[in-house]
Scaffold this active site. Structure first.
Site, PDB file in Angstrom:
ATOM      1  N   ASN A  11       0.852  -1.194   0.000  1.00 62.75           N
ATOM      2  CA  ASN A  11       0.000   0.000   0.000  1.00 62.75           C
ATOM      3  C   ASN A  11       0.889   1.246   0.000  1.00 62.75           C
ATOM      4  OD1 ASN A  11      -1.828   2.031   0.517  1.00 62.75           O
ATOM      5  ND2 ASN A  11      -2.345   1.341   2.601  1.00 62.75           N
ATOM      6  N   TRP A  12       0.932   1.902  -1.139  1.00 64.65           N
ATOM      7  CA  TRP A  12       1.782   3.098  -1.247  1.00 64.65           C
ATOM      8  C   TRP A  12       1.179   4.316  -0.550  1.00 64.65           C
ATOM      9  CZ3 TRP A  12       3.771   3.429  -7.034  1.00 64.65           C
ATOM     10  CH2 TRP A  12       4.810   2.506  -7.199  1.00 64.65           C
ATOM     11  N   LYS A  13      -0.085   4.239  -0.211  1.00 65.22           N
ATOM     12  CA  LYS A  13      -0.788   5.397   0.382  1.00 65.22           C
ATOM     13  C   LYS A  13      -0.653   6.603  -0.558  1.00 65.22           C
ATOM     14  CE  LYS A  13      -0.113   3.261   4.813  1.00 65.22           C
ATOM     15  NZ  LYS A  13       0.009   3.357   6.249  1.00 65.22           N
ATOM     16  N   HIS A 102      -9.627   1.480   5.212  1.00 67.67           N
ATOM     17  CA  HIS A 102      -8.323   1.580   5.886  1.00 67.67           C
ATOM     18  C   HIS A 102      -8.460   2.588   7.028  1.00 67.67           C
ATOM     19  CE1 HIS A 102      -4.148   2.581   6.641  1.00 67.67           C
ATOM     20  NE2 HIS A 102      -3.822   1.454   6.029  1.00 67.67           N
ATOM     21  N   GLU A 151      -5.647  -4.715  10.755  1.00 65.96           N
ATOM     22  CA  GLU A 151      -4.660  -3.644  10.856  1.00 65.96           C
ATOM     23  C   GLU A 151      -4.836  -2.843  12.151  1.00 65.96           C
ATOM     24  OE1 GLU A 151      -2.869  -2.718   6.890  1.00 65.96           O
ATOM     25  OE2 GLU A 151      -4.301  -1.156   7.386  1.00 65.96           O
ATOM     26  N   GLY A 157       2.794   2.089  10.794  1.00 66.08           N
ATOM     27  CA  GLY A 157       3.828   3.108  10.657  1.00 66.08           C
ATOM     28  C   GLY A 157       4.615   3.383  11.938  1.00 66.08           C
ATOM     29  N   SER A 189       3.509  -2.331  10.174  1.00 69.06           N
ATOM     30  CA  SER A 189       4.962  -2.466  10.348  1.00 69.06           C
ATOM     31  C   SER A 189       5.517  -3.824   9.888  1.00 69.06           C
ATOM     32  CB  SER A 189       5.355  -2.173  11.797  1.00 69.06           C
ATOM     33  OG  SER A 189       4.969  -0.850  12.150  1.00 69.06           O
TER      34      SER A 189
HETATM   35  P1  PGA Z   1       2.954   0.235   7.556  1.00 67.75           P
HETATM   36  O1  PGA Z   1       1.461   0.485   7.017  1.00 67.75           O
HETATM   37  O2  PGA Z   1       3.443  -1.044   6.951  1.00 67.75           O
HETATM   38  O3  PGA Z   1       3.727   1.426   7.088  1.00 67.75           O
HETATM   39  O4  PGA Z   1       2.874   0.125   9.040  1.00 67.75           O
HETATM   40  C1  PGA Z   1       0.544  -0.563   6.937  1.00 67.75           C
HETATM   41  C2  PGA Z   1      -0.785  -0.044   6.441  1.00 67.75           C
HETATM   42  O5  PGA Z   1      -1.233   1.018   6.862  1.00 67.75           O
HETATM   43  O6  PGA Z   1      -1.405  -0.683   5.583  1.00 67.75           O
END
Ligand code: PGA
Length: 229
Positions: A11-13, A102, A151, A157, A189
């Site tokens: 997921n690049w966001k 999300h 999640e 993050g 993470s």
């Molecule tokens: P992260 O994000 O791997 O940077 O913790 C996961 C997510 O929000 O899908």
């Protein structure tokens, strides 16, 4: 060897300009060509910004690399007068999957359960698999979604992932409470260092790395570690 599919959904966001997205793929494909991976039962899905989907789809297809595309979100409304929205039907020939709900969408865009159910319904009508994100096993999963992303917000993050044992327990609970759920993937993470732990569990069917998907080297390494777990 794994007998069930393991999904790695990057997921690049809201990261990467078009040039950066193209250059990510060029680097990723150079790594792939140097060291092609045997991905028995591993499915890799990349969720870039929806404005990059079309370009990435063309270059991925030309490369022959088995990388699928997913969307990060879809509109709660069908095609029509909904300024700024990307309707599920517009994503139809571009993606096989779409994240829904999300925690960042819930937090920053105040998305409600009702809106999320509408998104799920429209995606399913467009034959796109919704990956419905929840933060615990108690949250309601609408529309008989077959794929759920577990999640926990505190793990996103932060560099503090949930343990594989606990994530596995939550996945079991989600599947028991919602018998229509076939796949539960874990996000929060996930990195090349810990992905094998999740890949070796009995109830988790994949991972959803955010930060670790932004760098092609880190993402390639993560896939390698999952493939050899
Ligand atoms: P992260 O994000 O791997 O940077 O913790 C996961 C997510 O929000 O899908």
């Amino acid at each position: 060897m794994r007998t069930r599919p393991f999904y790695i959904i990057g997921n690049w966001k809201s990261n990467k300009t078009l040039d950066e997205a193209i250059s990510w793929f060029q680097d990723f494909s150079a790594l792939w060509k140097k060291q092609p991976l045997r991905l028995t039962n591993i499915k890799i899905i990349l969720c870039p910004s929806s404005i990059h989907l079309s370009t990435l789809k063309s270059i991925i297809e030309l490369s022959g690399i088995p990388l699928l595309l997913g969307a990060q979100d879809a509109s709660a409304f069908p095609i029509g007068a909904y300024t700024g929205d990307v309707a599920a039907d517009m994503l139809k020939n571009l993606v096989a999957f779409s994240l829904v709900g999300h925690s960042e969408r819930r937090k920053y865009h105040h998305e409600t359960e009702e809106q999320l159910s509408m998104k799920v319904e429209l995606l399913q009508k467009a034959q796109i698999v919704p990956v419905y994100c929840v933060q615990n096993a108690e949250m309601v999963v609408p529309g008989q979604c077959e794929m759920v992303g577990y999640e926990p917000v505190w793990a996103i993050g932060t560099g503090k992932p949930d343990t594989a044992a606990n994530a596995n327990m939550v996945a079991e609970k989600i599947k028991t409470t919602n018998p229509f759920v076939k796949n539960v993937i874990y996000g929060g993470s996930v990195t090349a260092k810990n992905v094998a732990e999740y890949a070796l569990t009995t109830a988790l069917d994949g991972v959803l790395p955010g930060g670790a998907s932004l760098d092609p080297v880190a993402f390639f390494e993560l896939i390698t570690h999952a493939a050899t777990a």
